[in-house]
Write an enzyme that holds these catalytic residues in place. Structure first.
Site, PDB file in Angstrom:
ATOM      1  CE1 TYR A 146      47.240  48.998  41.118  1.00 37.95           C
ATOM      2  CE2 TYR A 146      48.791  50.420  42.266  1.00 37.95           C
ATOM      3  CZ  TYR A 146      48.358  49.161  41.922  1.00 37.95           C
ATOM      4  OH  TYR A 146      49.033  48.063  42.382  1.00 37.95           O
ATOM      5  CG  HIS A 176      46.954  33.903  48.158  1.00 39.41           C
ATOM      6  ND1 HIS A 176      47.351  32.688  48.648  1.00 39.41           N
ATOM      7  CD2 HIS A 176      45.787  33.688  47.508  1.00 39.41           C
ATOM      8  CE1 HIS A 176      46.460  31.776  48.327  1.00 39.41           C
ATOM      9  NE2 HIS A 176      45.509  32.358  47.630  1.00 39.41           N
TER      10      HIS A 176
HETATM   11  N1  RBF Z   1      42.279  40.833  49.694  1.00 36.83           N
HETATM   12  C1  RBF Z   1      42.718  42.060  50.020  1.00 36.83           C
HETATM   13  O1  RBF Z   1      42.091  43.053  49.631  1.00 36.83           O
HETATM   14  N2  RBF Z   1      43.863  42.241  50.770  1.00 36.83           N
HETATM   15  C2  RBF Z   1      44.610  41.188  51.204  1.00 36.83           C
HETATM   16  O2  RBF Z   1      45.621  41.417  51.888  1.00 36.83           O
HETATM   17  C3  RBF Z   1      44.181  39.880  50.861  1.00 36.83           C
HETATM   18  N3  RBF Z   1      44.891  38.803  51.251  1.00 36.83           N
HETATM   19  C4  RBF Z   1      44.498  37.563  50.877  1.00 36.83           C
HETATM   20  C5  RBF Z   1      45.246  36.433  51.239  1.00 36.83           C
HETATM   21  C6  RBF Z   1      44.833  35.173  50.861  1.00 36.83           C
HETATM   22  C7  RBF Z   1      45.669  33.989  51.285  1.00 36.83           C
HETATM   23  C8  RBF Z   1      43.639  35.017  50.114  1.00 36.83           C
HETATM   24  C9  RBF Z   1      43.162  33.624  49.696  1.00 36.83           C
HETATM   25  C10 RBF Z   1      42.896  36.103  49.756  1.00 36.83           C
HETATM   26  C11 RBF Z   1      43.290  37.377  50.138  1.00 36.83           C
HETATM   27  N4  RBF Z   1      42.519  38.504  49.779  1.00 36.83           N
HETATM   28  C12 RBF Z   1      42.972  39.745  50.104  1.00 36.83           C
HETATM   29  C13 RBF Z   1      41.196  38.340  49.132  1.00 36.83           C
HETATM   30  C14 RBF Z   1      41.228  38.419  47.611  1.00 36.83           C
HETATM   31  O3  RBF Z   1      41.404  39.757  47.180  1.00 36.83           O
HETATM   32  C15 RBF Z   1      39.887  37.912  47.045  1.00 36.83           C
HETATM   33  O4  RBF Z   1      38.840  38.589  47.680  1.00 36.83           O
HETATM   34  C16 RBF Z   1      39.696  36.403  47.261  1.00 36.83           C
HETATM   35  O5  RBF Z   1      40.804  35.665  46.822  1.00 36.83           O
HETATM   36  C17 RBF Z   1      38.418  35.883  46.521  1.00 36.83           C
HETATM   37  O6  RBF Z   1      38.527  36.140  45.124  1.00 36.83           O
END
Ligand code: RBF
Length: 161
Positions: free
Chosen positions: A119, A94
Site C-alpha cells: 500500500y 472525492h
Molecule cells: N487521483 C489521484 O491520484 N490523486 C488525487 O489527489 C486525485 N484527486 C482527484 C480529485 C477529483 C475531484 C477527481 C474527480 C479525481 C481525482 N483523482 C485523483 C483521479 C482519480 O484517482 C481517478 O483517476 C479519476 O476519478 C478517474 O477514475
C-alpha cells in the site's frame, strides 16, 4: 528514515536477487509519485534486486491502481506489487471516496490474491505533508514501500519452502 539508515538496513534484508517486482504508479500528482517510484526502484536495486526483474506500469489516477494492480497480478509473474499514488484533500468529498475505494480494494486483493500488494498511497491534507513524507523530513516512503515488498515476499516464500 535517512539514506544512511536505509543503506545500513540493506545488509540485514533478505536476498532480493531472485525476487520479481511490479510497480504501478498513478500519474496524478506525478511530481510526487515519480519521486516515490524512483526511491522504490533505487531501494530495490540497492538491496540486490535485478533491473530485469522490475516491471513498471502507470495508470491515470490512484483510483486506477485497483485495476492496474489486479491486472498486473493476473498477467505477470511478479512476486509482489507496489501500488504508488498520492491523494491530496481538495474541496470536494472525492478524497474520501478515492482513499476508501483504493484502500478497501487493495486490502481485498491482499487477502484474495496470491501475492502481497504493498500500500503505497500517500493520503494527505496538503502537498506539504506529502513532500515531507518523501524528502526525509517525516520519511522516505518510496524506500519503505520497497523494503516492505522484499520482506513480504520473503515472508511468503518462507511458508512455501
Ligand atoms: N487521483 C489521484 O491520484 N490523486 C488525487 O489527489 C486525485 N484527486 C482527484 C480529485 C477529483 C475531484 C477527481 C474527480 C479525481 C481525482 N483523482 C485523483 C483521479 C482519480 O484517482 C481517478 O483517476 C479519476 O476519478 C478517474 O477514475
Amino acid at each position: 528514515m535517512s539514506t544512511h539508515t536505509f543503506l545500513k538496513d540493506c545488509s540485514t534484508m533478505p536476498d532480493a536477487s531472485n525476487m520479481r517486482f511490479g510497480l504501478v504508479a498513478a500519474e496524478w500528482n506525478s511530481h510526487l509519485t515519480n519521486v516515490l517510484l524512483e526511491q522504490a526502484v533505487s531501494a530495490l536495486l540497492a538491496t540486490g534486486a535485478k533491473e530485469e526483474h522490475i516491471i513498471i506500469k502507470r495508470v491515470p489516477g490512484s483510483f486506477e491502481l485497483i485495476f492496474g494492480c489486479s491486472e498486473l497480478a493476473k498477467h505477470s509473474s511478479v512476486d509482489a506489487i507496489i501500488a504508488i499514488g498520492s491523494v491530496i484533500r481538495g474541496d470536494t468529498p472525492h478524497f474520501d471516496y478515492i482513499c476508501n475505494g483504493v484502500t478497501n480494494e487493495l486490502a481485498r486483493q491482499n487477502t484474495m490474491g496470491d501475492i502481497p500488494v504493498i500500500y503505497g498511497l500517500l493520503t494527505t491534507e496538503n502537498e506539504r505533508q506529502a513532500i515531507e513524507r518523501i524528502d526525509g523530513t517525516v520519511g522516505r516512503k518510496g524506500e519503505e514501500f520497497a523494503m516492505t515488498a522484499i520482506k513480504m515476499i520473503d515472508f511468503s516464500w518462507s511458508l512455501k519452502k
